[in-house]
Design a protein around this motif. Structure first.
Motif, mmCIF file in Angstrom:
data_model
loop_
_atom_site.group_PDB
_atom_site.id
_atom_site.type_symbol
_atom_site.label_atom_id
_atom_site.label_comp_id
_atom_site.label_asym_id
_atom_site.label_seq_id
_atom_site.Cartn_x
_atom_site.Cartn_y
_atom_site.Cartn_z
ATOM 1 N N HIS A 1 -8.087 52.620 -36.969
ATOM 2 C CA HIS A 1 -7.821 52.917 -35.559
ATOM 3 C C HIS A 1 -7.337 51.679 -34.814
ATOM 4 O O HIS A 1 -7.352 51.647 -33.577
ATOM 5 C CB HIS A 1 -9.095 53.449 -34.879
ATOM 6 N N THR B 1 -8.747 56.232 -45.189
ATOM 7 C CA THR B 1 -8.731 55.383 -43.997
ATOM 8 C C THR B 1 -8.055 54.046 -44.252
ATOM 9 O O THR B 1 -7.507 53.432 -43.330
ATOM 10 C CB THR B 1 -10.159 55.135 -43.492
ATOM 11 N N SER C 1 0.990 59.755 -34.672
ATOM 12 C CA SER C 1 0.785 61.145 -34.281
ATOM 13 C C SER C 1 -0.673 61.577 -34.432
ATOM 14 O O SER C 1 -1.084 62.577 -33.839
ATOM 15 C CB SER C 1 1.680 62.064 -35.124
ATOM 16 N N GLN C 2 -1.454 60.845 -35.238
ATOM 17 C CA GLN C 2 -2.862 61.187 -35.426
ATOM 18 C C GLN C 2 -3.754 60.632 -34.320
ATOM 19 O O GLN C 2 -4.910 61.028 -34.213
ATOM 20 C CB GLN C 2 -3.352 60.660 -36.783
ATOM 21 N N LEU D 1 -3.714 55.037 -39.941
ATOM 22 C CA LEU D 1 -3.414 56.312 -39.281
ATOM 23 C C LEU D 1 -2.028 56.260 -38.665
ATOM 24 O O LEU D 1 -1.604 55.230 -38.149
ATOM 25 C CB LEU D 1 -4.448 56.595 -38.184
ATOM 26 N N ARG D 2 -1.330 57.386 -38.734
ATOM 27 C CA ARG D 2 -0.031 57.483 -38.090
ATOM 28 C C ARG D 2 -0.212 57.606 -36.584
ATOM 29 O O ARG D 2 -1.250 58.023 -36.095
ATOM 30 C CB ARG D 2 0.747 58.688 -38.627
ATOM 31 N N ASP E 1 -8.723 59.584 -34.114
ATOM 32 C CA ASP E 1 -8.981 60.853 -34.793
ATOM 33 C C ASP E 1 -10.448 61.213 -34.569
ATOM 34 O O ASP E 1 -11.342 60.472 -34.964
ATOM 35 C CB ASP E 1 -8.665 60.716 -36.284
#
Length: 487
Positions: free
Chosen positions: A462, A310, A317-318, A314-315, A358
């Protein structure tokens, strides 16, 4: 290899700057030289033109007077000067009739210096009443041919003194401009060298960077104004590097400490069991203890792997749409049995919108928060899970995200409970530190100390945030902000 050689052949920034300044100064000096040369030449041409014009006027008057009274030519000496200033230039003149016969020469020896085939008529036809350049032998003149009273007259002004003056002036001007260029280039080179000297300080400090010397900073006030942003960026980079390195060092030490205890326990238990033959029941009991220890180790390693995952973020796309309402309802249903054992009620307030994230990580985030809330809440109390949507600038002003995220709509989730044991805000601030354990209510509730650390890392991954607040040392509140799904 070729690129490396080309890079080595490139001039340094100091020399490139000096050469650029030198080229600029030389071009400027050339323009100045050309302008001064043109100005001086124009000045002499204008002055010679005025002298010839005045001389031609005087000669016309002289010829007019001679036409009306022939005795003037014999009684008065011929003169074409109207001032003593013009006399300094030694004007010369030749007067001839229409047949080309020379009637008079001023001075007398001027005509003798002319070529034998010299005639005024071709000069008159080529440049009548117009000034022109004339060369007689090695002498240079500015001349004019006029016609008056059926006579032709050549007036010549020697310009050798002008040529000599211009040659001397050009030599002196060239030396002066060369000296000025050399002086300006030297001053520019010295100024550039002094100006780039602070870069050497930054370079030296960067070369001294190592794991044991991360507290070296640049004195920003001692830097030139243009280099202060660079120095401030360097100091900010070093601050981040020092904090991250310290965090990594502490994390490594904490991992070693956390792994040492269960591994030592396993080693001791194994040695005890191998010291002498045991009954089957003892082996089974010991295997159960070792299984619990291995499960604890496995959980610790999984938590550390999740934390490392983490922290990388995060990309895009995630980040998908996650139904937060369904996720919270499922977790509340799962943890209700744990809360009922201590007469704790889980109360949900508000409507949960979908967020971007996610789903498995968000489930882990809220599972950790609910588990901790139940673990440390007082018996016979209520744990409140409340949500709200933040969209206005006033709602977002306390958000700790960057500018682009601060103006994006967010979902705020707050979990609050009454504590079984009082806690200060200073103690609460340490809860998100790795491997920090608050005193549990019972030994069975002891964890790895990574619960809130993982929750905070997931929130930050996030592009959100997690905050912990204590009210009256009795009420515990955890706030999570996540990016809301925009419609």
């Amino acid at each position: 290899m070729t690129e490396s050689k080309l890079a080595d052949r490139r001039l340094s920034l100091l020399w490139r700057t000096v050469l650029s300044l030198t080229l600029g100064v030389i071009l400027t000096q050339i323009l100045i030289y050309a302008w001064v040369q043109r100005s001086v030449t124009t000045h002499f041409d204008h002055m010679d033109s005025e002298i010839l014009t005045h001389a031609a006027f005087n000669l016309r008057q002289r010829l007019s007077n001679e036409s009306s009274d022939p005795t003037i030519a014999t009684t008065n000496p011929p003169s074409i000067y109207n001032s003593t200033a013009e006399l300094d230039y030694e004007l010369k003149a030749i007067i001839a009739n229409e047949d080309g016969k020379v009637l008079r020469s001023m001075p007398q020896d001027f005509y003798s210096a002319l070529p034998q085939d010299f005639s005024l008529d071709p000069l008159w036809q080529r440049s009548s009443e117009q000034q022109f350049s004339l060369t007689i032998g090695k002498n240079h003149y500015r001349a004019i041919v006029i016609r008056h009273s059926q006579k032709l007259a050549l007036i010549a002004l020697p310009v050798e003194v002008h040529h000599q003056y211009l040659a001397q002036f050009n030599r002196q001007l060239s030396w002066i401009l060369f000296a000025i260029t050399l002086l300006l280039v030297s001053i520019a080179a010295l100024s550039v060298y002094w100006g780039f000297a602070p870069l050497s300080t930054i370079s030296a400090k960067m070369q001294r960077i190592n794991s044991e010397q991360l507290d070296d900073r640049i004195a920003v006030q001692s830097m030139p104004r243009e280099l202060r942003p660079l120095a401030e960026s360097y100091n900010a980079m070093m601050d981040k590097l020092e904090r991250n390195f310290d965090a990594l060092s502490r994390f490594s030490a904490d991992i070693a400490h956390e792994l040492r205890t269960p591994l030592a326990s396993l080693n001791t238990q194994t040695q005890v069991m191998l010291s002498k033959p045991r009954a089957v029941e003892e082996y089974i009991e010991q295997l159960h203890h070792q299984h619990e220890t291995l499960a604890q180790l496995s959980g610790l390693i999984n938590n550390m792997l999740l934390l490392a995952k983490t922290q990388k973020g995060l990309r895009e796309s995630q980040l998908v749409a996650v139904d937060l309402s369904g996720l919270i309802a499922k977790l509340v249903s799962y943890y209700e049995w744990m809360a009922e054992e201590r007469n704790i009620e889980l109360q949900v307030i508000g409507e949960f919108d979908s967020v971007r994230g996610d789903e498995s990580l968000l489930q882990r985030l809220f599972a950790n928060l609910l588990s901790n809330a139940i673990q440390y809440a007082a018996s016979d109390s209520v744990i409140t899970i409340m949500t709200s949507r933040l969209e206005t600038a006033s709602d977002l002003k306390n958000n700790e995200q960057n500018d682009s995220q601060a103006h994006s709509p967010q979902q705020s989730i707050t979990i609050s409970s009454r504590l079984a044991m009082s806690m200060t805000q200073a103690q609460a601030d340490k809860l998100t530190e790795r491997f920090h354990r608050q005193q549990p209510l019972s030994h069975s509730q002891s964890g790895t100390g990574l619960g809130l650390s993982i929750a905070q890392a997931i929130a930050v991954a996030h592009r959100g945030s997690l905050t912990v607040r204590i009210h009256d040392e009795e009420y515990f509140e955890v706030g999570v902000r996540l990016l809301a799904l925009t419609l």
